[in-house]
Design an enzyme around this catalytic site. Structure first.
Site: not given
Ligand code: CA
Length: 721
Positions: A202-203, A263, A333, A421, A640, A643, A683
């Site tokens: 979903a991101e 999701t 989120d 979480n 970037c 990650c 990567m």
């Molecule tokens: Ca999320």
């Protein structure tokens, strides 16, 4: 032929005086796992045969050999090093004296549960480039058992059936469109021969669903989408037509459509009496409702069902039964994919069948699980997005925390990591307490004007992810990290308040196990594995794990002897984005991926801790224009940061770009970022999303940041992989 004797109903076992007798069930039985075994898993003390131990997902074991009196004698029985060095989030299954677990990169390993002898292993050979589709590390949370087989969801979206005895592949089935940024990290559940699995992404812009597959051959039996496609009409399922009424569906349809999110990437629970499967539904895609479901007031419109909801469906057919939405019109989120626990308890004088969840949004919910009726909700951590929850269960929003596409940023608590979480909770029926691995971490949500989806690569959230970058001032950074707290909370779901709380210096502490020995077990971000008194929170025992521990422990018996097992290994969403040097007072949290197994009277020791590998912080001089550095910073935040950490501060898990050998060489930098020569390591090429000029600007930004940090840290050294 299945042996049935170990799946006798609980009542009969109690009559025979055998309930809790581990010996009867271990040893020789290679009995297949059937519906009765799964429904009766709570009475099978010796084993741990489904993700949350029972369909109710309580993560409570009645085993009591290890208890408040004896836990001081708990020691390391054996350990096994893993061959991956990323986040380890799996719950092992224990079955007939064997352990089955998954590791990072969706590998499966089987061990003799008493001795640690490796039995077999399976590597689905997930392509390294899949990593860039994974929001939150290349993790996996475990296998499911049915018959004589195990079922695994792989990061690249396959469902794999393995022979439990040998690890041989029975069949595999692709469950997602692999051209989109779907991933699978959750553990399947099996209900009456149907393997249920969802997915994540979903991101990135996907449309969420959960689906059922035939355990025998992998045939898809039903698929339940959680959000409308944008083209719902009378031919669509009624629940999707109803959902479409709560969206501006313009962005969900058409050639540049975005999937809407929702999701089902982790939690499920099942009530066999009500025959209801509960799924936890995730956040919207993009996060910012202003872009996802545009509306009059600039912040978007509609509740956007079934985002951030608990939905009850029929496991036979995937038919919708009821839903409860924790965060209508979610924009921060705020997933409701967090662990859900089923239990029965007296509330206001009535015996209620409840479902409980502490979703990311900071409220602890108690619902009637037969009907979805809202019973109560209270804050389990401080939050500022809602003034409260009204008596119908609808939040009273704080309008200042809604972000439009051009206006003011807002500091919102909790942030996208939530107040809780994926880390599983546990429920102790004797204490009637839910243990929550909670944390406090606020985030700045800032608009990103003129945001456009790029579903090929990178996060698609509709916010500026660089807005919260911290200044190059070690004092300020320490202060900000000092406000981030981890908590182990014992939550009374009737009183809706904490009975006790243990605080940790860092968030992202491990999942939980509660036992009949009156104990709660948890690993943590301070690199220990500990046991607490379930009633008081007193810490009774701990073990130096040499690594951050995020996965939940389990317990089982072999030949009547109780074991406690946990898969250690730091990783996951927070670990890959937090400043590796600041998340703990005493220095970086490292990843040592290792299965740790304990029993009373054992005195095993781990090998001496490795020295931290270190690379100098020695960047080339920063010579680019301020304009170039700013452009690089903007692109870095979008492509970037998720990650390589916001502001390029570097985590302990993934390469710290400030220390990259490629930083001083523009050609090498282009070869990696533009051409993707390191795609096997995860990567991928960003050609198509980023121009060569933008990629060079990102290099200028990282050089700039590295020089800033060299100035404040004096070239500080941190473990890097
Ligand atoms: Ca999320």
């Amino acid at each position: 032929m299945q042996t049935k004797y170990w799946v006798l109903p609980a009542a009969l076992l109690a009559t025979l005086g055998l309930a809790g007798c581990g010996d009867l069930f271990g040893g020789e039985s290679a009995g297949g796992v059937d519906a009765a075994a799964l429904i009766g898993a709570g009475d099978d003390d010796a084993n741990w045969i489904t993700h949350g131990r029972t369909y109710s997902e309580q993560r409570f074991s009645p085993l009591d050999q290890v208890n408040a009196e004896t836990v001081g004698d708990l020691g390391l029985a054996w350990f096994a090093d893993m061959d991956t060095a990323r986040g380890q989030e799996a719950t092992p299954l224990a079955l007939d004296g064997k352990l089955y677990l998954t590791t990072a990169w969706s590998k499966v390993k089987a061990f003799d549960a008493a001795t640690g002898e490796p039995l077999w292993e399976y590597d689905p050979e997930v392509p390294g480039e899949t990593a860039v589709k994974a929001c939150c590390d290349v993790v996996n949370r475990g296998v499911a058992a049915w018959g004589d087989d195990l079922f695994l969801g792989t990061l690249d979206g396959r469902l794999v059936s393995l022979d439990r005895e040998s690890g041989a592949v029975n069949w595999e089935k692709v469950t997602v469109d692999q051209d989109q940024a779907y991933t699978v990290t959750g553990a399947p559940r099996v209900i009456d021969g149907k393997v249920i699995i969802g997915n994540g992404g979903a991101e990135f812009g996907v449309r969420g669903y959960v689906a059922a597959y035939d355990a025998a051959d992998g045939d898809e039996l039903w698929r339940f989408y959680t959000v409308p496609e944008g083209t719902e009409d009378e031919s669509s399922a009624e629940y999707l037509q109803a959902a479409a009424e709560t969206w501006n569906t313009d962005v969900l349809a058409g050639s540049d459509a975005i999937g809407g999110g929702g999701t089902v990437w982790d939690s499920m629970a099942y009530d066999p009496d009500l025959d209801l499967l509960y799924i936890g539904v995730g956040n919207g895609s993009p996060w910012n409702r202003a872009y996802r479901s545009p509306g009059e007031d600039g912040t978007g419109e509609g509740d956007n069902l079934y985002l951030s909801s608990i939905v009850a469906i029929r496991p036979d057919s995937g038919e919708y039964v009821w839903h409860y939405q924790t965060t209508p019109g979610e924009t921060w989120d705020y997933t409701a994919t967090q662990h859900m626990i089923l239990a029965d308890m007296e509330i206001d004088g009535n015996e209620r069948q409840v479902i409980m969840q502490a979703p990311k949004n900071g409220f602890f919910y108690v619902l009637d699980r037969a009907t979805g009726e809202f019973l109560s909700a209270e804050e389990y951590i401080p939050q500022n997005w809602a003034e409260g929850i009204d008596e119908d269960g609808r939040p009273i929003f704080n309008p200042e925390t809604r972000i439009d596409v051009t206006g003011q940023p807002a500091m919102v608590m909790p942030g996208p990591l939530g107040g809780h979480n994926w880390h599983p909770m546990a429920y102790h029926p004797g204490e009637n307490l839910v243990y929550i691995p909670a944390f406090e971490a606020a985030t700045i949500y800032a608009p990103e004007a003129n945001w456009k989806p790029d579903t090929a690569r990178g996060f698609n959230v509709g916010f500026n992810l660089g807005a919260g970058d911290l200044p190059p001032d070690l004092g300020i950074r320490r202060q900000v990290y000092g406000t981030v707290k981890g908590k182990l909370m014992a939550w009374d779901p009737v009183a809706q308040e904490a009975r006790w709380t243990v605080e940790f210096p860092g968030p992202w502490n491990g999942g939980l196990l509660a036992t009949g020995g009156g104990l709660v077990f948890q690993g943590n971000s301070s690199s220990e594995f500990a046991a607490y008194n379930a009633a008081s929170g007193e810490k009774l025992w701990s073990f130096a794990a040499q690594t951050g521990v995020v996965a939940p422990p389990i317990t089982y018996t072999v030949d009547g002897e109780q074991y406690v097992a946990v898969l250690a290994g730091w990783g996951g969403a927070y670990a890959i984005t937090a400043d590796g040097e600041l998340i703990k007072d005493q220095g970086p949290v490292r990843n040592v991926s290792r299965l740790l197994v304990f029993k009373l009277g054992a005195d095993g020791e781990l090998p001496a801790e490795m020295e931290l590998a270190s690379l100098p912080l020695d960047p080339p001089a920063s010579r680019a224009s301020a304009e170039t550095i700013a452009l690089g910073g903007e692109k870095y935040a979008r492509y970037c940061a998720v990650c390589h950490a916001p502001g390029a501060v570097g985590s302990t898990l993934l390469p710290d770009l400030r220390r990259s050998g490629a930083l001083g060489n523009a050609q090498t930098w282009q070869a990696v970022v533009h051409d993707g020569i390191l795609k096997d390591n995860g990567m991928v090429a960003f050609e198509g999303s980023l121009s060569k000029e933008e990629i060079e600007a990102i290099r200028a930004f990282v050089i700039h940041r590295a020089n800033e940090d060299k100035a404040i840290e004096g070239g500080g050294q941190v473990a890097r992989r």
